[in-house]
Write a protein that holds these residues in place. Structure first.
Motif, PDB file in Angstrom:
ATOM      1  N   THR A  18     146.415  37.409   0.149  1.00  0.00           N
ATOM      2  CA  THR A  18     145.069  36.839   0.042  1.00  0.00           C
ATOM      3  C   THR A  18     144.191  37.769  -0.783  1.00  0.00           C
ATOM      4  OG1 THR A  18     145.234  35.699   2.177  1.00  0.00           O
ATOM      5  CG2 THR A  18     143.011  36.091   1.311  1.00  0.00           C
ATOM      6  N   LEU A  19     144.264  39.056  -0.481  1.00  0.00           N
ATOM      7  CA  LEU A  19     143.540  40.070  -1.253  1.00  0.00           C
ATOM      8  C   LEU A  19     144.446  40.725  -2.294  1.00  0.00           C
ATOM      9  CD1 LEU A  19     141.538  41.857   1.599  1.00  0.00           C
ATOM     10  CD2 LEU A  19     140.762  39.996   0.112  1.00  0.00           C
ATOM     11  N   TRP A  20     145.692  40.953  -1.920  1.00  0.00           N
ATOM     12  CA  TRP A  20     146.639  41.608  -2.831  1.00  0.00           C
ATOM     13  C   TRP A  20     148.036  41.022  -2.669  1.00  0.00           C
ATOM     14  CZ3 TRP A  20     143.967  45.283   0.561  1.00  0.00           C
ATOM     15  CH2 TRP A  20     144.587  45.446   1.791  1.00  0.00           C
ATOM     16  N   VAL A  21     148.884  41.285  -3.666  1.00  0.00           N
ATOM     17  CA  VAL A  21     150.251  40.768  -3.691  1.00  0.00           C
ATOM     18  C   VAL A  21     151.089  41.485  -2.631  1.00  0.00           C
ATOM     19  CG1 VAL A  21     152.359  40.529  -5.070  1.00  0.00           C
ATOM     20  CG2 VAL A  21     150.104  40.218  -6.138  1.00  0.00           C
ATOM     21  N   ASN A  22     151.905  40.720  -1.906  1.00  0.00           N
ATOM     22  CA  ASN A  22     152.763  41.308  -0.883  1.00  0.00           C
ATOM     23  C   ASN A  22     154.133  40.633  -0.820  1.00  0.00           C
ATOM     24  OD1 ASN A  22     153.210  42.951   1.677  1.00  0.00           O
ATOM     25  ND2 ASN A  22     153.414  40.880   2.497  1.00  0.00           N
ATOM     26  N   GLU A  23     154.141  39.321  -0.606  1.00  0.00           N
ATOM     27  CA  GLU A  23     155.405  38.621  -0.351  1.00  0.00           C
ATOM     28  C   GLU A  23     156.367  38.733  -1.527  1.00  0.00           C
ATOM     29  OE1 GLU A  23     158.029  36.798   2.108  1.00  0.00           O
ATOM     30  OE2 GLU A  23     156.033  37.589   2.569  1.00  0.00           O
ATOM     31  N   THR A  24     155.842  38.834  -2.732  1.00  0.00           N
ATOM     32  CA  THR A  24     156.674  38.968  -3.923  1.00  0.00           C
ATOM     33  C   THR A  24     157.616  40.155  -3.808  1.00  0.00           C
ATOM     34  OG1 THR A  24     154.940  37.985  -5.300  1.00  0.00           O
ATOM     35  CG2 THR A  24     156.635  39.271  -6.429  1.00  0.00           C
ATOM     36  N   VAL A 104     149.068  48.904  -5.299  1.00  0.00           N
ATOM     37  CA  VAL A 104     148.428  47.690  -4.799  1.00  0.00           C
ATOM     38  C   VAL A 104     147.959  46.841  -5.976  1.00  0.00           C
ATOM     39  CG1 VAL A 104     146.483  46.759  -3.486  1.00  0.00           C
ATOM     40  CG2 VAL A 104     147.723  48.764  -2.637  1.00  0.00           C
ATOM     41  N   GLU A 105     148.397  45.599  -6.008  1.00  0.00           N
ATOM     42  CA  GLU A 105     148.035  44.672  -7.080  1.00  0.00           C
ATOM     43  C   GLU A 105     147.080  43.618  -6.521  1.00  0.00           C
ATOM     44  OE1 GLU A 105     150.129  41.359 -10.044  1.00  0.00           O
ATOM     45  OE2 GLU A 105     151.372  42.718  -8.847  1.00  0.00           O
ATOM     46  N   LEU A 106     145.789  43.757  -6.857  1.00  0.00           N
ATOM     47  CA  LEU A 106     144.793  42.810  -6.361  1.00  0.00           C
ATOM     48  C   LEU A 106     144.998  41.439  -6.985  1.00  0.00           C
ATOM     49  CD1 LEU A 106     141.478  44.910  -6.406  1.00  0.00           C
ATOM     50  CD2 LEU A 106     143.039  44.502  -4.495  1.00  0.00           C
ATOM     51  N   LEU A 114     134.301  39.451  -3.035  1.00  0.00           N
ATOM     52  CA  LEU A 114     133.827  40.348  -1.978  1.00  0.00           C
ATOM     53  C   LEU A 114     132.451  40.917  -2.308  1.00  0.00           C
ATOM     54  CD1 LEU A 114     137.129  42.266  -1.112  1.00  0.00           C
ATOM     55  CD2 LEU A 114     136.143  40.265   0.009  1.00  0.00           C
ATOM     56  N   GLU A 115     132.242  41.236  -3.571  1.00  0.00           N
ATOM     57  CA  GLU A 115     130.936  41.757  -3.997  1.00  0.00           C
ATOM     58  C   GLU A 115     129.835  40.746  -3.723  1.00  0.00           C
ATOM     59  OE1 GLU A 115     128.198  44.373  -5.501  1.00  0.00           O
ATOM     60  OE2 GLU A 115     130.343  44.811  -5.428  1.00  0.00           O
ATOM     61  N   ARG A 116     130.090  39.497  -4.052  1.00  0.00           N
ATOM     62  CA  ARG A 116     129.093  38.443  -3.851  1.00  0.00           C
ATOM     63  C   ARG A 116     128.843  38.182  -2.369  1.00  0.00           C
ATOM     64  NH1 ARG A 116     129.189  34.348  -7.839  1.00  0.00           N
ATOM     65  NH2 ARG A 116     128.050  33.051  -6.350  1.00  0.00           N
ATOM     66  N   LEU A 117     129.916  37.969  -1.616  1.00  0.00           N
ATOM     67  CA  LEU A 117     129.770  37.573  -0.221  1.00  0.00           C
ATOM     68  C   LEU A 117     129.261  38.714   0.668  1.00  0.00           C
ATOM     69  CD1 LEU A 117     132.953  35.361   0.291  1.00  0.00           C
ATOM     70  CD2 LEU A 117     130.602  34.617  -0.117  1.00  0.00           C
ATOM     71  N   LYS A 137     147.305  50.543   2.140  1.00  0.00           N
ATOM     72  CA  LYS A 137     147.036  49.555   1.088  1.00  0.00           C
ATOM     73  C   LYS A 137     145.542  49.317   0.917  1.00  0.00           C
ATOM     74  CE  LYS A 137     150.124  46.464   2.574  1.00  0.00           C
ATOM     75  NZ  LYS A 137     150.972  45.247   2.626  1.00  0.00           N
ATOM     76  N   LEU A 138     144.825  49.263   2.034  1.00  0.00           N
ATOM     77  CA  LEU A 138     143.383  49.049   1.926  1.00  0.00           C
ATOM     78  C   LEU A 138     142.713  50.206   1.192  1.00  0.00           C
ATOM     79  CD1 LEU A 138     141.032  47.195   2.647  1.00  0.00           C
ATOM     80  CD2 LEU A 138     140.777  48.464   4.789  1.00  0.00           C
ATOM     81  N   GLU A 139     143.161  51.420   1.482  1.00  0.00           N
ATOM     82  CA  GLU A 139     142.587  52.583   0.798  1.00  0.00           C
ATOM     83  C   GLU A 139     142.904  52.552  -0.692  1.00  0.00           C
ATOM     84  OE1 GLU A 139     142.811  57.488   0.918  1.00  0.00           O
ATOM     85  OE2 GLU A 139     143.853  56.298   2.427  1.00  0.00           O
ATOM     86  N   LYS A 140     144.156  52.223  -1.029  1.00  0.00           N
ATOM     87  CA  LYS A 140     144.556  52.151  -2.431  1.00  0.00           C
ATOM     88  C   LYS A 140     143.839  51.026  -3.176  1.00  0.00           C
ATOM     89  CE  LYS A 140     149.312  53.954  -2.134  1.00  0.00           C
ATOM     90  NZ  LYS A 140     150.753  53.578  -2.333  1.00  0.00           N
ATOM     91  N   SER A 141     143.490  49.971  -2.455  1.00  0.00           N
ATOM     92  CA  SER A 141     142.894  48.793  -3.085  1.00  0.00           C
ATOM     93  C   SER A 141     141.488  49.036  -3.613  1.00  0.00           C
ATOM     94  CB  SER A 141     142.856  47.629  -2.092  1.00  0.00           C
ATOM     95  OG  SER A 141     141.849  47.846  -1.096  1.00  0.00           O
ATOM     96  N   GLY A 142     140.786  49.992  -3.031  1.00  0.00           N
ATOM     97  CA  GLY A 142     139.405  50.231  -3.406  1.00  0.00           C
ATOM     98  C   GLY A 142     138.435  49.207  -2.846  1.00  0.00           C
ATOM     99  N   LEU A 143     138.859  48.469  -1.815  1.00  0.00           N
ATOM    100  CA  LEU A 143     138.045  47.386  -1.251  1.00  0.00           C
ATOM    101  C   LEU A 143     137.337  47.758   0.046  1.00  0.00           C
ATOM    102  CD1 LEU A 143     140.519  44.379  -1.775  1.00  0.00           C
ATOM    103  CD2 LEU A 143     138.691  45.153  -3.312  1.00  0.00           C
TER     104      LEU A 143
END
Length: 233
Positions: A18-24, A104-106, A114-117, A137-143
């Protein structure tokens, strides 16, 4: 369908796919696992046996890469009648380590959404998986800056959501969940009286698929995450 998010105060986001690629990355690891064991069984059988092993172990290891790796190891031993070479076991362990260390691939437009909401709503992450891996992953994502709270759940059933919303003092009528899985992110949320948005990912784990009997179309389905912005002022 008519969509009304006027009462929403808190928006929950699933993380993986949803936020980043995982299942791939899981599918890629499964392909490599099947290649490592192709001397013992057909690819189809290897895939089926690995999935069965994951389901058998789910209650023991939970969701995430570590449980997946342990299931691969156990499957390799069973499929080879305990004859799999040490070198193959090492390669299986390396598959897991590579998954954990993968950048992490956003997904598209995640930061914009996220910025808007985050300017108008309280945002939280509600995800399954291994705690350490999800925190990494959350830390690496920068989110991280966009979220008021992060919760890694052992599962995403009605009771898990209800207990968490009660703990965070969030009214179900004021909560919206956004995620890629009907089974984990949409149906249980709707069953407790909250709202949900489904943003499908192109790859779905077999365990997350729902039957026609389970399906409920009384929710918003979007092609991409950024489309949700059309429903907020």
């Amino acid at each position: 369908m008519e969509v009304d998010f006027s009462n929403i105060k808190v928006i929950g986001f699933d993380a993986d796919d949803t936020l980043w690629v995982n299942e791939t990355y899981f599918r890629e690891a499964e392909e490599k696992f099947a290649s490592l064991l192709d001397g013992y069984e057909t690819k189809n059988t290897i895939d089926q046996e690995l999935f069965k092993m994951e389901m058998k172990n789910l209650g023991i290891y939970g969701y995430g890469i570590k449980g997946f790796v342990l299931s691969m190891i156990e499957s390799a031993l069973e499929l080879s009648n305990n004859k799999v070479p040490q070198e193959t076991m090492t390669e299986i362990l390396d598959l897991g380590k590579n998954m954990i260390s993968h950048p992490v691939e956003l997904l598209e437009d995640v930061k914009e959404v996220l910025e808007r909401l985050s300017k108008e709503y309280r945002l939280i992450v509600l995800t399954k998986g291994d705690l350490l891996d999800q925190e990494r992953k959350l830390e690496k994502s920068g989110l991280s800056q966009y979220f008021h709270h992060v919760e890694v759940l052992s599962d995403k059933k009605e009771i898990n959501y209800k207990n968490l919303l009660d703990h965070l003092e969030i009214e179900v009528t004021e909560f919206l969940m956004i995620g890629n899985s009907l089974k984990s992110d949409v149906l249980p949320i709707m069953n407790i009286g909250a709202q949900a948005v489904h943003v499908p990912f192109h790859t779905t784990w077999q365990h997350e698929e729902v039957s026609n009997d389970e399906y409920d179309d009384n929710h918003l389905t979007l092609n991409k995450l950024s489309d949700v912005l059309k429903y907020f002022n």
